[in-house]
Scaffold this active site. Structure first.
Site, PDB file in Angstrom:
ATOM      1  N   SER A  29       1.115  -0.876  -0.357  1.00 52.75           N
ATOM      2  CA  SER A  29      -0.384  -0.024   0.117  1.00 52.75           C
ATOM      3  C   SER A  29       0.916   1.306  -0.374  1.00 52.75           C
ATOM      4  O   SER A  29       1.515   1.463   0.832  1.00 52.75           O
ATOM      5  CB  SER A  29      -1.024  -0.198   1.222  1.00 52.75           C
ATOM      6  OG  SER A  29      -1.929  -0.877   1.157  1.00 52.75           O
ATOM      7  N   HIS A  60      -2.810   0.439  -4.644  1.00 48.21           N
ATOM      8  CA  HIS A  60      -2.953  -0.144  -5.331  1.00 48.21           C
ATOM      9  C   HIS A  60      -3.114   0.092  -6.702  1.00 48.21           C
ATOM     10  O   HIS A  60      -4.446  -0.521  -7.020  1.00 48.21           O
ATOM     11  CB  HIS A  60      -3.181  -1.258  -4.846  1.00 48.21           C
ATOM     12  CG  HIS A  60      -3.251  -1.692  -3.574  1.00 48.21           C
ATOM     13  ND1 HIS A  60      -1.977  -2.183  -3.239  1.00 48.21           N
ATOM     14  CD2 HIS A  60      -3.464  -1.357  -2.075  1.00 48.21           C
ATOM     15  CE1 HIS A  60      -1.517  -2.947  -1.910  1.00 48.21           C
ATOM     16  NE2 HIS A  60      -2.681  -2.036  -1.375  1.00 48.21           N
ATOM     17  N   HIS A  82      -5.370  -9.023  -1.927  1.00 45.46           N
ATOM     18  CA  HIS A  82      -5.737  -9.091  -0.510  1.00 45.46           C
ATOM     19  C   HIS A  82      -6.955 -10.111  -0.223  1.00 45.46           C
ATOM     20  O   HIS A  82      -7.585  -9.999  -0.944  1.00 45.46           O
ATOM     21  CB  HIS A  82      -5.607  -7.956   0.186  1.00 45.46           C
ATOM     22  CG  HIS A  82      -4.755  -6.806   0.630  1.00 45.46           C
ATOM     23  ND1 HIS A  82      -4.374  -6.203  -0.847  1.00 45.46           N
ATOM     24  CD2 HIS A  82      -3.123  -6.690   1.201  1.00 45.46           C
ATOM     25  CE1 HIS A  82      -3.775  -4.901  -0.617  1.00 45.46           C
ATOM     26  NE2 HIS A  82      -2.574  -5.750   0.335  1.00 45.46           N
ATOM     27  N   TYR A  84      -8.270  -9.937   2.479  1.00 46.30           N
ATOM     28  CA  TYR A  84      -9.272  -9.249   3.377  1.00 46.30           C
ATOM     29  C   TYR A  84     -10.553  -8.739   1.396  1.00 46.30           C
ATOM     30  O   TYR A  84     -11.745  -8.078   1.892  1.00 46.30           O
ATOM     31  CB  TYR A  84     -10.014  -8.460   3.566  1.00 46.30           C
ATOM     32  CG  TYR A  84      -8.887  -7.115   3.061  1.00 46.30           C
ATOM     33  CD1 TYR A  84      -7.476  -6.719   3.357  1.00 46.30           C
ATOM     34  CD2 TYR A  84      -8.992  -5.967   2.609  1.00 46.30           C
ATOM     35  CE1 TYR A  84      -6.144  -5.369   3.018  1.00 46.30           C
ATOM     36  CE2 TYR A  84      -8.009  -4.931   2.224  1.00 46.30           C
ATOM     37  CZ  TYR A  84      -6.823  -4.634   2.421  1.00 46.30           C
ATOM     38  OH  TYR A  84      -5.492  -4.019   1.769  1.00 46.30           O
ATOM     39  N   GLU A  85      -9.894  -8.881   0.813  1.00 45.55           N
ATOM     40  CA  GLU A  85     -10.936  -8.206  -1.122  1.00 45.55           C
ATOM     41  C   GLU A  85     -11.709  -9.352  -0.702  1.00 45.55           C
ATOM     42  O   GLU A  85     -12.650  -9.036  -1.761  1.00 45.55           O
ATOM     43  CB  GLU A  85      -9.700  -7.999  -1.909  1.00 45.55           C
ATOM     44  CG  GLU A  85      -8.503  -6.541  -1.252  1.00 45.55           C
ATOM     45  CD  GLU A  85      -8.156  -6.553  -2.744  1.00 45.55           C
ATOM     46  OE1 GLU A  85      -7.872  -6.018  -3.716  1.00 45.55           O
ATOM     47  OE2 GLU A  85      -6.572  -7.124  -2.865  1.00 45.55           O
ATOM     48  N   ALA A 112       2.961  -2.351   3.999  1.00 45.60           N
ATOM     49  CA  ALA A 112       2.785  -1.378   5.491  1.00 45.60           C
ATOM     50  C   ALA A 112       2.073  -2.013   6.298  1.00 45.60           C
ATOM     51  O   ALA A 112       1.673  -2.981   5.834  1.00 45.60           O
ATOM     52  CB  ALA A 112       1.687  -0.325   4.575  1.00 45.60           C
ATOM     53  N   MET A 210      -1.511  -7.398   7.000  1.00 45.92           N
ATOM     54  CA  MET A 210      -2.850  -8.253   6.252  1.00 45.92           C
ATOM     55  C   MET A 210      -2.274  -8.399   5.133  1.00 45.92           C
ATOM     56  O   MET A 210      -3.277  -9.050   3.706  1.00 45.92           O
ATOM     57  CB  MET A 210      -4.116  -6.854   5.922  1.00 45.92           C
ATOM     58  CG  MET A 210      -4.187  -6.318   7.080  1.00 45.92           C
ATOM     59  SD  MET A 210      -5.606  -5.306   6.719  1.00 45.92           S
ATOM     60  CE  MET A 210      -5.516  -4.534   8.022  1.00 45.92           C
ATOM     61  N   SER A 211      -1.294  -8.915   4.856  1.00 44.44           N
ATOM     62  CA  SER A 211      -0.682  -9.412   3.304  1.00 44.44           C
ATOM     63  C   SER A 211       0.797  -9.728   3.649  1.00 44.44           C
ATOM     64  O   SER A 211       0.412 -10.161   4.648  1.00 44.44           O
ATOM     65  CB  SER A 211      -0.414  -7.864   2.463  1.00 44.44           C
ATOM     66  OG  SER A 211       0.858  -7.453   2.665  1.00 44.44           O
ATOM     67  N   ASN A 234       2.353   3.467  11.423  1.00 43.25           N
ATOM     68  CA  ASN A 234       1.225   3.363  12.139  1.00 43.25           C
ATOM     69  C   ASN A 234       1.683   3.233  13.336  1.00 43.25           C
ATOM     70  O   ASN A 234       2.450   1.904  13.668  1.00 43.25           O
ATOM     71  CB  ASN A 234       0.102   3.467  12.063  1.00 43.25           C
ATOM     72  CG  ASN A 234      -0.316   2.740  11.737  1.00 43.25           C
ATOM     73  OD1 ASN A 234       0.400   1.895  10.279  1.00 43.25           O
ATOM     74  ND2 ASN A 234      -0.847   1.177  12.356  1.00 43.25           N
ATOM     75  N   HIS A 246      -6.253   4.771   6.651  1.00 45.02           N
ATOM     76  CA  HIS A 246      -5.732   3.746   6.008  1.00 45.02           C
ATOM     77  C   HIS A 246      -4.977   5.397   5.450  1.00 45.02           C
ATOM     78  O   HIS A 246      -3.962   5.365   4.726  1.00 45.02           O
ATOM     79  CB  HIS A 246      -6.398   3.445   4.909  1.00 45.02           C
ATOM     80  CG  HIS A 246      -5.747   2.520   4.033  1.00 45.02           C
ATOM     81  ND1 HIS A 246      -4.741   2.101   3.648  1.00 45.02           N
ATOM     82  CD2 HIS A 246      -6.468   2.551   2.341  1.00 45.02           C
ATOM     83  CE1 HIS A 246      -4.419   1.267   2.617  1.00 45.02           C
ATOM     84  NE2 HIS A 246      -5.070   2.162   2.021  1.00 45.02           N
TER      85      HIS A 246
HETATM   86  O1  LIG Z   1      -1.328  -4.230   1.196  1.00 41.82           O
HETATM   87  P1  LIG Z   1      -0.597  -3.831   2.278  1.00 41.82           P
HETATM   88  O2  LIG Z   1      -0.413  -5.470   3.055  1.00 41.82           O
HETATM   89  O3  LIG Z   1       1.054  -2.565   2.121  1.00 41.82           O
HETATM   90  O4  LIG Z   1      -1.459  -3.164   2.656  1.00 41.82           O
HETATM   91  C1  LIG Z   1      -1.132  -2.956   3.818  1.00 41.82           C
HETATM   92  C2  LIG Z   1      -2.547  -3.370   4.853  1.00 41.82           C
HETATM   93  C3  LIG Z   1      -4.137  -3.455   4.230  1.00 41.82           C
HETATM   94  O5  LIG Z   1      -4.187  -3.199   3.002  1.00 41.82           O
HETATM   95  C4  LIG Z   1      -3.151  -1.140   3.741  1.00 41.82           C
HETATM   96  C5  LIG Z   1      -4.323  -0.939   5.669  1.00 41.82           C
HETATM   97  O6  LIG Z   1      -3.533   0.245   5.965  1.00 41.82           O
HETATM   98  O7  LIG Z   1      -2.031  -1.310   4.970  1.00 41.82           O
HETATM   99  N1  LIG Z   2      -3.217  -5.527  10.446  1.00 46.00           N
HETATM  100  C1  LIG Z   2      -2.874  -3.880  10.113  1.00 46.00           C
HETATM  101  N2  LIG Z   2      -2.331  -3.467   8.539  1.00 46.00           N
HETATM  102  C2  LIG Z   2      -1.549  -2.345   8.602  1.00 46.00           C
HETATM  103  N3  LIG Z   2      -1.325  -1.831   7.447  1.00 46.00           N
HETATM  104  C3  LIG Z   2      -0.915  -0.713   7.809  1.00 46.00           C
HETATM  105  N4  LIG Z   2      -0.919  -0.654   9.007  1.00 46.00           N
HETATM  106  C4  LIG Z   2      -1.777  -1.415   9.695  1.00 46.00           C
HETATM  107  C5  LIG Z   2      -2.189  -2.187  11.342  1.00 46.00           C
HETATM  108  O1  LIG Z   2      -1.938  -1.123  11.713  1.00 46.00           O
HETATM  109  N5  LIG Z   2      -2.575  -3.246  11.444  1.00 46.00           N
END
Ligand SMILES: O=P(O)(O)O[C@@H]1C[C@H](O)[C@@H](CO)O1
Ligand SMILES: Nc1nc2[nH]cnc2c(=O)[nH]1
Length: 271
Positions: A29, A60, A82, A84-85, A112, A210-211, A234, A246
């Site tokens: 992200s 993305h 992802h 979650y999508e 991220a 989340m990835s 963060n 986000h």
């Molecule tokens: O695709 P990534 O894992 O870099 O993005 C993170 C996970 C979620 O998609 C998003 C949440 O803000 O950031």
């Molecule tokens: N699960 C998760 N994914 C993130 N992607 C960016 N920040 C976060 C976070 O605090 N938790």
């Protein structure tokens, strides 16, 4: 995703490029701008590639960028998929299978992530030493395709020690304070509760996202060398008395774009 579908996607891509890529880049992200640095680039939108899903998340772009970066032939994913999508683990990891089919043997996976280690600062970069799979799922579940890899792949060195040393050396050369730690992957899309972050810290996690983990499991199954880098966008839930968004994630990746790109490019050059 079966063998023939992956071959179809691979053939479609191969017909559009001159040189076969040797390294894969999965850009998380807000980190996709590195794909704009690729020279002699061929952009291929995911929607044009047989059996590829489409990126639906802000930050993305949803296309491949294939060309030369720091002297290496690369296939960069400007946007990832992802769990979650609503995509299955197999769909999320299809691009890694296509990389394998193209003969790519090393992949840099970026994301991220929320910082759990209280010594981390927002905007820092973390070299992933290892991961904790909290998805409750695995991309290798189902009949094993022996042409892809073994039924029970080892994950002891899932984040390649030699590539980690190359990244650490690159960080030193660039005077980047590169954190190191363990990445916990959860399904999302909701961020964590403070209680879940306390649990994650107790279990040994330094960051949470989340990835990444599905792709890393498949890449190891495929015999690839993996390097993982998180951008700590963060502090994880509950550490600071503030809500997570986000938008903040994207703002921070934009702020650290230069440093992130320098680290990945310098590492790629020396891989
Ligand atoms: O695709 P990534 O894992 O870099 O993005 C993170 C996970 C979620 O998609 C998003 C949440 O803000 O950031
Ligand atoms: N699960 C998760 N994914 C993130 N992607 C960016 N920040 C976060 C976070 O605090 N938790």
């Amino acid at each position: 995703m079966n063998f023939d579908q992956i071959q179809e996607a691979k053939n479609f891509i191969e017909d559009k490029i001159e040189k076969t890529p040797e390294a894969g880049l999965i850009l998380g992200s807000g980190l996709g701008s590195l794909a704009e640095e690729v020279d002699n680039v061929e952009y291929i939108p995911y929607k044009d590639i047989p059996h590829f899903p489409e990126s639906t998340v802000k930050g993305h772009k949803g296309r491949l960028a294939i060309g030369t970066l720091e002297g290496k032939q690369v296939m960069a994913m400007q946007g990832r998929f992802h769990y979650y999508e609503g995509y299955s683990m197999k769909e999320v990891t299809l691009p890694v299978r296509v990389m394998q089919a193209l003969g790519i043997d090393k992949v840099i996976v970026t994301n991220a992530a929320g910082g759990i280690d209280k010594n981390f600062s927002v905007g820092g970069l973390m070299l992933i030493q290892d991961h904790i799979n909290f998805f409750g799922d695995n991309p290798l579940i189902g009949k094993n395709e022996d042409r892809f890899g073994t039924r029970f792949p080892d994950m002891t060195y899932a984040y390649n020690p030699e590539l980690r040393e190359v990244a650490k050396k690159a960080a030193d050369q660039l005077s980047i304070n590169l954190y190191e730690g363990v990445y916990m992957g959860v399904p999302g899309p909701s961020y964590e509760t403070p209680a879940e972050i306390n649990m994650a810290r107790t279990l040994g996690a330094s960051s949470v996202g989340m990835s990444t983990i599905p792709e890393v499991i498949v890449a190891n199954h495929a015999g690839m060398k993996v390097l993982g880098i998180s951008c700590i966008t963060n502090m994880a839930a509950g550490i600071l008395d503030k809500r997570l968004t986000h938008e903040e994630v994207q703002e921070v990746t934009t702020r650290v774009k230069e440093e992130f790109q320098q680290l990945v490019k310098t590492t790629l050059k020396q891989m």
